[in-house]
Motif scaffolding. Structure first.
Motif, short mmCIF file in Angstrom:
data_model
loop_
_atom_site.label_atom_id
_atom_site.label_comp_id
_atom_site.label_asym_id
_atom_site.label_seq_id
_atom_site.Cartn_x
_atom_site.Cartn_y
_atom_site.Cartn_z
N PRO A 7 0.68 -1.20 -0.05
CA PRO A 7 0.06 -0.12 0.10
C PRO A 7 0.91 1.36 -0.10
CG PRO A 7 -1.08 -1.53 1.51
CD PRO A 7 0.31 -2.14 1.18
N PHE A 8 2.00 1.34 0.66
CA PHE A 8 2.72 2.54 0.89
C PHE A 8 3.27 2.87 -0.55
CE2 PHE A 8 3.45 2.27 5.65
CZ PHE A 8 2.30 3.10 5.81
N ARG A 9 3.43 1.97 -1.56
CA ARG A 9 3.93 2.41 -2.88
C ARG A 9 2.90 3.38 -3.62
NH1 ARG A 9 8.40 -0.39 -4.60
NH2 ARG A 9 8.89 -2.25 -3.51
N ILE A 10 1.63 3.48 -3.19
CA ILE A 10 0.63 4.11 -3.58
C ILE A 10 0.59 5.50 -3.08
CG2 ILE A 10 -1.79 4.37 -4.35
CD1 ILE A 10 -1.63 1.19 -3.95
N ALA A 11 0.69 6.51 -3.81
CA ALA A 11 0.92 7.87 -3.10
C ALA A 11 -0.75 8.56 -2.61
CB ALA A 11 1.07 8.77 -4.22
N ASN A 12 -1.62 8.02 -3.26
CA ASN A 12 -3.02 8.21 -2.32
C ASN A 12 -3.09 7.70 -1.03
OD1 ASN A 12 -4.11 9.84 -4.32
ND2 ASN A 12 -5.20 8.53 -5.47
N PHE A 13 -2.60 6.52 -0.92
CA PHE A 13 -2.52 5.76 0.39
C PHE A 13 -1.84 6.32 1.26
CE2 PHE A 13 -1.72 2.59 3.61
CZ PHE A 13 -2.72 1.97 3.98
N ARG A 14 -0.46 6.89 0.70
CA ARG A 14 0.40 7.65 1.84
C ARG A 14 -0.08 8.56 2.42
NH1 ARG A 14 4.19 6.25 -2.30
NH2 ARG A 14 4.25 8.52 -2.69
N ALA A 15 -0.91 9.55 1.39
CA ALA A 15 -1.59 10.50 2.21
C ALA A 15 -2.69 10.46 3.02
CB ALA A 15 -2.12 11.60 0.96
N TYR A 16 -3.13 9.26 2.75
CA TYR A 16 -4.57 9.05 3.53
C TYR A 16 -4.16 8.70 4.76
CZ TYR A 16 -8.03 5.55 5.38
OH TYR A 16 -8.93 4.84 6.09
N TRP A 17 -3.01 7.69 4.91
CA TRP A 17 -2.28 7.16 6.31
C TRP A 17 -2.00 8.17 7.27
CZ3 TRP A 17 2.15 6.79 8.87
CH2 TRP A 17 2.21 5.72 9.79
N PHE A 18 -1.34 9.31 6.35
CA PHE A 18 -0.76 10.21 6.99
C PHE A 18 -1.83 11.19 7.93
CE2 PHE A 18 1.65 14.30 7.89
CZ PHE A 18 2.65 13.96 9.02
N ALA A 19 -2.82 11.41 7.14
CA ALA A 19 -3.96 12.20 7.60
C ALA A 19 -4.81 11.46 8.82
CB ALA A 19 -5.01 12.21 6.16
N ARG A 20 -4.80 10.32 8.59
CA ARG A 20 -5.59 9.31 9.60
C ARG A 20 -4.63 9.47 10.95
NH1 ARG A 20 -8.68 3.53 9.47
NH2 ARG A 20 -9.69 3.99 11.61
N LEU A 21 -3.08 9.36 10.57
CA LEU A 21 -2.37 9.36 11.71
C LEU A 21 -2.46 10.84 12.56
CD1 LEU A 21 0.05 8.28 13.62
CD2 LEU A 21 1.42 9.23 11.79
N THR A 22 -2.56 11.84 12.06
CA THR A 22 -2.47 12.81 12.48
C THR A 22 -4.08 13.28 13.43
OG1 THR A 22 -2.79 13.99 10.52
CG2 THR A 22 -0.45 14.05 11.25
N MET A 23 -4.79 13.00 12.51
CA MET A 23 -6.19 13.20 13.02
C MET A 23 -6.49 12.49 14.18
SD MET A 23 -9.98 12.36 11.07
CE MET A 23 -9.65 10.63 11.45
#
Length: 430
Positions: A7-23
């Motif tokens: 999943p981390f090879r996909i830019a959209n998922f990386r942005a989603y993951w970081f957003a979920r972490l900070t939220m």
């Protein structure tokens, strides 16, 4: 070009993951202090332990009511509108709550009625936030690596649950308004991160039903799919009966007597157990005997809750909460994978909304139940009774839903495979 293998090879998922972490960091830092301030305001006003526990019960109730009323509609919103926009809007509301709480705390104006009002707003936020984010994740990765994506998403959530309470507790010890200010900054980062998610494909809602009909269609799917129904309701009853989170301020102040820094440690312990479990599954995904293992994890969850309720020694309490978190994450990983893989894409928002509603019933309304039970019989007895109830639920549900005992893999039955989300999308195009 070959599909990504992680999943981390996909830019959209990386942005989603970081957003979920900070939220999540911001959410749990804020919610821990809301509970701590509620309990302390009540105790300082002369209420005894039982009466102050009742105020914690009200925090759970005020979050649950808007969730209960709005979640069926929020699922339709997640299926009908841009899921990224819905998610960003909910984080903006959380940012507003953090700013309000920081100002009220800094000026010494915070009272119970403000905390109850913020709880209502957060309940509204969670009603729309959960279905949008849950339904968005499967749109970001190929189906073959969805279980890995779910595990990684759970890591972001669990890391937020670990660091969030610790951040909130220790910042509160420095300056009471500081946790809310930092939470606001984290929400701002999450808003920006969600903005980096590009366009993603998803399946349009089939047919021309009216909104109420579409909501009913989602509910009907859950009721008729025994795997989805059994998984959702198992979590509902187990966590509803054995939830310990609402009573952590009671144990930190009056049972273990460890103060706000000890409260932070108590809140972090289950999250550490859960995060380590999620990290393990992201590397070594579970593949066999998933149904029986989910039932066993819920039974362990109930047993560890009993152990925590009986403990008066901080190291043992932390160990029991660690096991509570690990067992809960074990069952969550299995349940979410089963629900996502057994649900067509055009219904995922509504099914995720039903799942959120039951999670909210088990968490927020479970907080109300735990606080109320503590008011009636005391906090220790309340947790012991709740843990026993969770174990009883496992025994009962294994009989009512035998599919939970017999499910060996995450693969959906052939009938669902015959019309995958990709095939449904192709039908819409043609």
């Amino acid at each position: 070009m070959s599909e990504p293998t992680h999943p981390f090879r996909i830019a959209n998922f990386r942005a989603y993951w970081f957003a979920r972490l900070t939220m999540t960091l911001g959410q749990y830092a804020m919610m821990l202090i809301i509970g701590w301030q509620t309990y302390n305001i009540a105790r300082d006003a002369g209420h005894n332990v039982a009466e102050a526990s009742g105020q914690l019960a009200l925090i759970g109730l005020f979050q649950f009511v808007p969730l209960f009323l709005l979640t069926p509609f929020s699922g339709l919103v997640a299926d009908r509108f841009n899921r990224r926009t819905v998610a960003r809007s909910t984080v903006v509301l959380q940012l507003g709550c953090a700013i309000a709480l920081a100002l009220l705390t800094a000026r010494g104006l915070l009272e119970l009625h403000w905390l109850f009002g913020i709880a209502v707003v957060l309940g509204i936020v969670r009603a729309f936030n959960g279905p949008a984010l849950s339904a968005l994740a499967p749109n970001l990765v190929p189906k073959a690596i969805l279980p890995n994506a779910i595990a990684l998403s759970s890591i972001a959530w669990q890391v937020g649950m670990i660091a969030g309470p610790g951040l909130g507790g220790y910042l509160y010890a420095i300056q009471p308004a500081l946790p809310y200010a930092v939470a606001g900054a984290l929400f701002l980062v999450a808003i920006v991160s969600l903005g980096f998610i590009g366009e993603v494909p998803r399946t349009p809602i089939a047919g021309a039903q009216r909104p109420i009909g579409r909501i009913v269609e989602g509910l009907r799917y859950v009721v008729h799919n025994k795997m989805v129904l059994g998984s959702i309701t198992l979590d509902l009853l187990a966590v509803f009966l054995a939830g310990a989170n609402a009573l952590l301020p009671v144990f930190a102040r009056d049972v273990l007597q460890v103060g706000e820094t000890g409260l932070a440690q108590l809140a972090m312990a289950p999250a550490i157990g859960a995060a380590l479990t999620a990290a393990w599954f992201s590397i070594r995904p579970l593949k066999t005997n998933v149904g029986p293992k989910m039932l066993g994890a819920v039974a362990v969850f109930g047993g560890a809750t009993i152990g925590f309720g009986l403990s008066t020694w901080m190291p043992l309490s932390l160990a029991m909460l660690f096991i509570v978190g690990a067992a809960d994450m074990f069952s969550v990983y299995i349940r979410q994978s089963l629900i996502q893989l057994h649900t067509p894409d055009d219904k995922r928002g509504r099914v995720s909304a039903v799942s959120l509603l039951t999670i909210s019933a088990s968490n927020e309304f479970g907080d109300f139940f735990s606080g109320s039970l503590a008011f009636l019989i005391g906090p220790v007895a309340a947790l012991v009774a709740g843990g026993a109830g969770a174990i009883s639920t496992v025994i009962l549900w294994s009989r009512i839903f035998p599919v939970l005992r017999t499910t060996r893999t995450f693969d959906p039955p052939p009938a669902l495979d015959e019309e995958s989300p990709e095939e449904q999308l192709q039908e819409q195009i043609s």
